[in-house]
Design a protein around this motif. Structure first.
Motif, short mmCIF file in Angstrom:
data_model
loop_
_atom_site.label_atom_id
_atom_site.label_comp_id
_atom_site.label_asym_id
_atom_site.label_seq_id
_atom_site.Cartn_x
_atom_site.Cartn_y
_atom_site.Cartn_z
N LEU A 923 0.84 -1.21 0.00
CA LEU A 923 0.00 0.00 0.00
C LEU A 923 0.85 1.23 0.00
N GLY A 924 1.89 1.20 0.81
CA GLY A 924 2.77 2.37 0.84
C GLY A 924 3.38 2.66 -0.51
N LYS A 925 3.82 1.62 -1.18
CA LYS A 925 4.39 1.82 -2.52
C LYS A 925 3.34 2.31 -3.49
N GLY A 926 2.11 1.73 -3.39
CA GLY A 926 1.03 2.16 -4.31
C GLY A 926 0.66 3.60 -4.08
N GLN A 927 0.55 4.01 -2.80
CA GLN A 927 0.19 5.41 -2.53
C GLN A 927 1.24 6.35 -3.08
N GLN A 928 2.48 6.04 -3.02
CA GLN A 928 3.55 6.90 -3.54
C GLN A 928 3.48 7.01 -5.06
N SER A 929 3.26 5.91 -5.73
CA SER A 929 3.16 5.92 -7.18
C SER A 929 1.92 6.65 -7.63
N ARG A 930 0.85 6.49 -6.98
CA ARG A 930 -0.42 7.15 -7.34
C ARG A 930 -0.30 8.65 -7.19
N GLU A 931 0.32 9.11 -6.11
CA GLU A 931 0.48 10.55 -5.91
C GLU A 931 1.37 11.17 -7.01
N GLN A 932 2.38 10.43 -7.39
CA GLN A 932 3.28 10.94 -8.44
C GLN A 932 2.55 11.07 -9.78
#
Length: 974
Positions: A923-932
């Motif tokens: 989730l942490g990785k997904g949230q970072q990619s989504r924000e970018q």
């Protein structure tokens, strides 16, 4: 060279022999063949009228196709020959024993006078049916009537003349009108004007004729049995209606002019011939006792209308005591005599009987012959039969008669539409002229005939008539067809030979000077004739040979000019040192090729005039083709003469703006040879852009170096961008020139510095001038004192450049201080930027619940939205739709790719049994990619307000409707 004339004479003799042998074996002549394909109709073609009169015919008259016939005692038959099936019969209404004596019908066929043997006269108009008696005419036996052809009409005769059996001439007028036909007498007046007499007293007036001449003059012809009278006088204009009394009054005290003949027929008759389309007769024939007086009518004569009179005696078989002629009719070339049993036609040209027509006894004796002057038909009648003669092609054989009378012009006039006859006439005329030694006229006629050419030419040669032979050949040549090229060539060459022979004979005789000039003019006319131009041009080599064989250079030049062979003309003038004439020919005809060919010769003798001619030709001459002439000339001429070559080259360069390299190179060579000052001026004017320079730089450099023109060499080096070589050479000439070269490479500081160092070294080492070396430092900012110090010798003290060293140190200090100041300014700018970034991160805006989207006008808080500093607010999807269509293609593709990635990151995980720690990490990785991804989308979509940013400005020229969808949109509105 054997004379062409002698050769051709021999050929002619041989040709004549061949022609004679041809004749002996029956070879046909190449001229006309006069063959009759069918029997030719006679000139006078008789036709019997299909008419059987109920009673005997007393009298018959015809005019204007109106025929009137007196039958028996009391009947008058009128026939319109245009409607012969509708005859009109009129009764005279006479109860006594009166008989018709004579009838007279006017030229219009409207007025008919009927003379009775009881000395009475009746009148009948064509438009009425009743005969009227002319009461004033009673008591006179009418013999003749002279009708007024100038004032008469269908209802009024105008003033007419009436002749009686007692010799009186009366003037009368008859008029009828439709409304008063039976209430008034038709005869207006009837008054005597004259009496005709012979030696024995008054004599019957056999004939009367009225004719009008020029200037209001009238001629009246009246005949008795032996005399022909003429009355001449003027009737004042406007008084013609008053009659002819004034004309007769002139002759009240003396007889008018008349012709008288001794023999007497007991009567006489005159006939006239009026050509078609004319109102006045042209000739007359008067039948009287001694024969027929024939002549023409000349209305321009003052006192007598009769002209060219001659008397043709009657044929031998006519005896006026036994079978005297009854009537006469005149046609164009014949008069017809009516005898009791025959008709004879006599030619008025030679008096020969050419036609005789014998009538059968069953028709009875011939009574009268008349002619309708309107349609030229001849009528003859007996008491019971009527005949009509048609005159057909009367002039068919007239040419023979005129030819036999040696009246060749008239003969040719009457056979001009019959070439075979015309040929005979011309041959006869030619022979007649030849026999009378009129050789020129004979030659002209022979040339128009189809006679054998060789025979005629030989005839003139044997008579030693070269002038006539030339005339014959000229005429023969003019009659040849364009297709007869061989004959044309032969005659043209022969004529040239004859002309040259004749001119050679005349030129040596001073007494024949005028004839020589006239013959020379004829020869030149012959040479310049447009008809002979093609032949002369095709055979000009032979003509030149003839002219050369006779040594006639004058006409050789003249002929060359006509043939436009100006090369030969110019060459002739040059051979005879007539250079001005040669140049005049070149200038007049402006032939570029001839200028190129003869300029090398002409410029050696008249250079200034030749150059003037070149300049007048302007751009028509290619100066490159003249350079060889100028080179040969300049190598052997003086400086003053070379100036003429320079003048023309300068005209080409500066006036014609020539860009040919050869021209500019040659001008450079002339400048280098004679005008060094002009050389440098020319180079400077040409500029320094190699692409716009028209001379060869390497050639110019070599040329200037050979002649020691160093400044010019320096200029060429500068154009070639060889600045080191330019400075090196300039230092040999002038230091200031070298300085100007050193500053040229503006974009290459290293090279400039190197060039200035060269100058400084030269000043220090060669000129040993320390002050000038220091001046170089001030002239170039790139040089420092430390750059030039190595060039000074060891023994030079520092005092010479102490000031320069101090100035250099001060410059270094100023530069260091300036760098420090720039570093402090950069530090302060970075600090302010960091503060602005932090402030922007903490900036926010408030949105009220009732706010709406600026694009769709729906509540803003229902969906994700954007808020811009300008105050505009948009839903995410509305802004995306508005921006997407205006983005470049690559940004559209990038945006679509980001949207796909964003959608992929928002999908739920398929596994529900994943360990908690791994799930948290994922989730942490997904949230970072989504924000970018969302940030990248915001950078594209929300970079600026769609209403206030550059996007709106760029769309100002975009059409409201996409051109590709215009047709679809237009159809949706229909």
């Amino acid at each position: 060279m054997a004379s062409i004339l002698d050769e051709y004479e021999d050929a002619l003799h041989r040709s004549v022999s061949v022609q004679q042998s041809r004749a002996s074996v029956g070879i046909p002549h190449s001229g006309y063949v006069n063959a009759r394909l069918e029997k030719e109709t006679p000139i006078f073609n008789k036709q019997r009228i299909d008419f059987t009169p109920p009673e005997k015919i007393n009298s018959l008259v015809v005019s204007s196709n109106q025929l009137c016939m007196s039958l028996g005692k009391d009947t008058l038959l009128r026939i319109d020959l245009g409607k012969p099936d509708e005859p009109n019969q009129v009764e005279l209404g006479r109860k006594d024993e009166a008989k018709v004596y004579k009838m007279f019908l006017d030229h219009t066929g409207s007025h008919l006078l009927i003379a009775l043997n009881t000395s009475e006269c009746l009148y009948l108009n064509r438009s009425v049916q009743k005969v009227r008696a002319l009461s004033r005419w009673k008591g006179h036996l009418i013999e003749s009537v002279g009708w007024n052809k100038f004032l008469g009409s269908e209802t009024n005769t105008g003033p007419i003349l009436v002749g009686t059996s007692q010799g009186q001439i009366y003037e009368a007028e008859i008029s009828v009108s439709e409304g008063s036909l039976f209430s008034t007498n038709p005869d207006q007046y009837f008054r005597q004007v004259y009496t005709l007499e012979e030696e024995s007293g008054p004599a019957p007036v056999c004939c009367l004729e009225i004719e009008r001449g020029i200037e209001g003059k009238f001629f009246i012809i009246a005949t008795t049995r032996k005399r022909l009278f003429q009355f001449v006088g003027k009737v004042p204009e406007g008084t013609e209606q008053q009659g002819f009394s004034s004309i007769f009054a002139v002759h009240a005290d003396h007889l008018p002019s008349f012709r008288e003949f001794p023999a007497n027929l007991g009567f006489s008759e005159i006939a006239f011939y009026t050509p078609k389309l004319r109102s006045s007769p042209r000739s007359f024939a008067w039948m009287m006792g001694n024969g027929v007086l024939y002549g023409t009518l000349d209305y321009s004569r003052p006192d007598s209308i009769l002209s060219d009179e001659r008397v043709w005696v009657y044929p031998p078989d006519i005896d006026i005591t036994v079978n005297k002629p009854i009537s006469i009719v005149l046609t164009q070339f014949h008069f017809l005599l009516l005898l009791p049993d025959r008709v004879k036609a006599v030619c008025t040209l030679n008096g020969q009987v050419v036609f005789q027509d014998l009538f059968l006894e069953k028709f009875g004796l011939l009574t009268r012959m008349i002619k309708d002057p309107t349609v030229q038909q001849i009528w003859i009648h007996t008491e019971k039969v009527v005949f009509r003669y048609h005159v057909q092609r009367e002039s068919r054989d007239v040419w023979k008669m005129y030819m036999n009378m040696n009246k060749f012009d008239l003969a040719k006039e009457y056979c001009k539409d019959r070439p075979e006859c015309l040929d005979i006439v011309l041959a006869k005329e030619a022979e007649h002229c030849f026999q009378n030694k009129r050789y020129l006229d004979s030659a002209k006629c022979y040339a128009l005939t189809q006679s054998y050419f060789e025979e005629i030419a030989l005839k003139f040669i044997e008579a030693k008539q070269e002038e006539a032979l030339m005339e014959f050949l000229i005429k023969k040549l003019s009659n040849l067809k364009p297709s007869e090229k061989t004959q044309t060539t032969l005659l043209t060459t022969w004529l040239t030979e004859l002309y040259l022979n004749w001119l050679g004979i005349l030129q040596g005789d001073p007494s024949q000077r005028n004839l020589y000039l006239d013959t020379r003019e004829k020869f030149r006319t012959f040479l310049s004739s447009p008809k002979n131009k093609d032949c002369l041009f095709n055979n000009r080599a032979s003509i030149y040979e003839l002219l050369a064989s006779h040594g006639d250079t004058e006409h050789m030049v003249y002929f060359a000019v006509i043939m436009q062979d100006y090369e030969r003309v110019v060459a002739h003038h040059c051979q005879h040192d007539e250079y001005d004439e040669a140049l005049n020919v070149l200038s007049r005809h402006r032939d570029e090729k001839l200028f190129y060919k003869f300029s090398p010769v002409l410029i050696q003798h008249i250079p200034k005039k030749v150059v003037d001619a070149w300049i007048s030709m302007g751009s028509r001459l290619d100066a490159r083709n003249l350079i060889p002439a100028l080179v040969n000339y300049s190598q052997s001429a003086s400086t003053q003469q070379i100036n003429e070559a320079i003048r023309y080259m300068e005209f080409c360069v500066y006036q014609l703006e020539e860009t040919q390299q050869a021209i500019h190179n040659y001008l450079l060579s002339l400048y280098a040879l004679c005008r060094p000052d002009s050389l440098l001026s020319y180079l400077e004017q040409a500029g320094t852009n190699p692409n716009r320079i028209h001379y060869d730089l390497k050639y110019a450099l070599r040329l200037c170096a050979e002649h020691g023109h160093h400044r010019a060499c320096v200029h060429v080096y500068k154009v070639m961008e060889l600045y080191e070589e330019a400075v090196d050479l300039a230092l040999q000439v002038d230091v200031d020139l070298a300085k100007s070269c050193a500053d040229l490479p503006e974009d290459d500081e290293e090279l400039r510095k190197k060039l200035w160092l060269k100058i400084a070294r030269h000043v220090v080492q060669e000129e040993k001038d320390v002050k000038k070396a220091m001046a170089c430092l001030s002239s170039c900012a790139l040089l420092k004192i430390e750059d030039v110090l190595p060039f000074f010798p060891d023994f030079v003290t520092i005092d010479h450049f102490k000031e320069a060293i101090c100035n250099s140190l001060e410059d270094y200090n100023k530069h260091i201080e300036e760098l420090k100041r720039e570093m402090e300014e950069a530090t302060q700018s970075a600090k302010r930027i960091r503060e602005d970034i932090q402030e922007m991160r903490n900036k926010y805006g408030s949105v009220e619940p009732q706010e709406k989207c600026a694009a769709c006008d729906f509540p803003l808080l229902n969906r994700p939205f954007y808020l811009f500093l300008c105050g505009h607010m948009f839903h995410y999807d509305c802004l995306l739709q508005a921006v997407f269509s205006n983005l470049p293609a690559y940004k559209q593709a990038k945006l679509e790719d980001l949207q796909k990635k964003l959608a992929a990151t928002s999908q739920p995980s398929k596994s529900h049994h994943r360990p908690k720690d791994a799930d948290t990490i994922s989730l942490g990785k997904g949230q970072q990619s989504r924000e970018q991804i969302k940030a990248d989308i915001d950078d594209i979509v929300a970079a600026e307000c769609v209403y206030c940013g550059e996007l709106m400005i760029r769309s100002i020229d975009k059409p409201f409707i996409d051109p590709q969808k215009y047709e679809e949109e237009m159809q949706s509105w229909l």
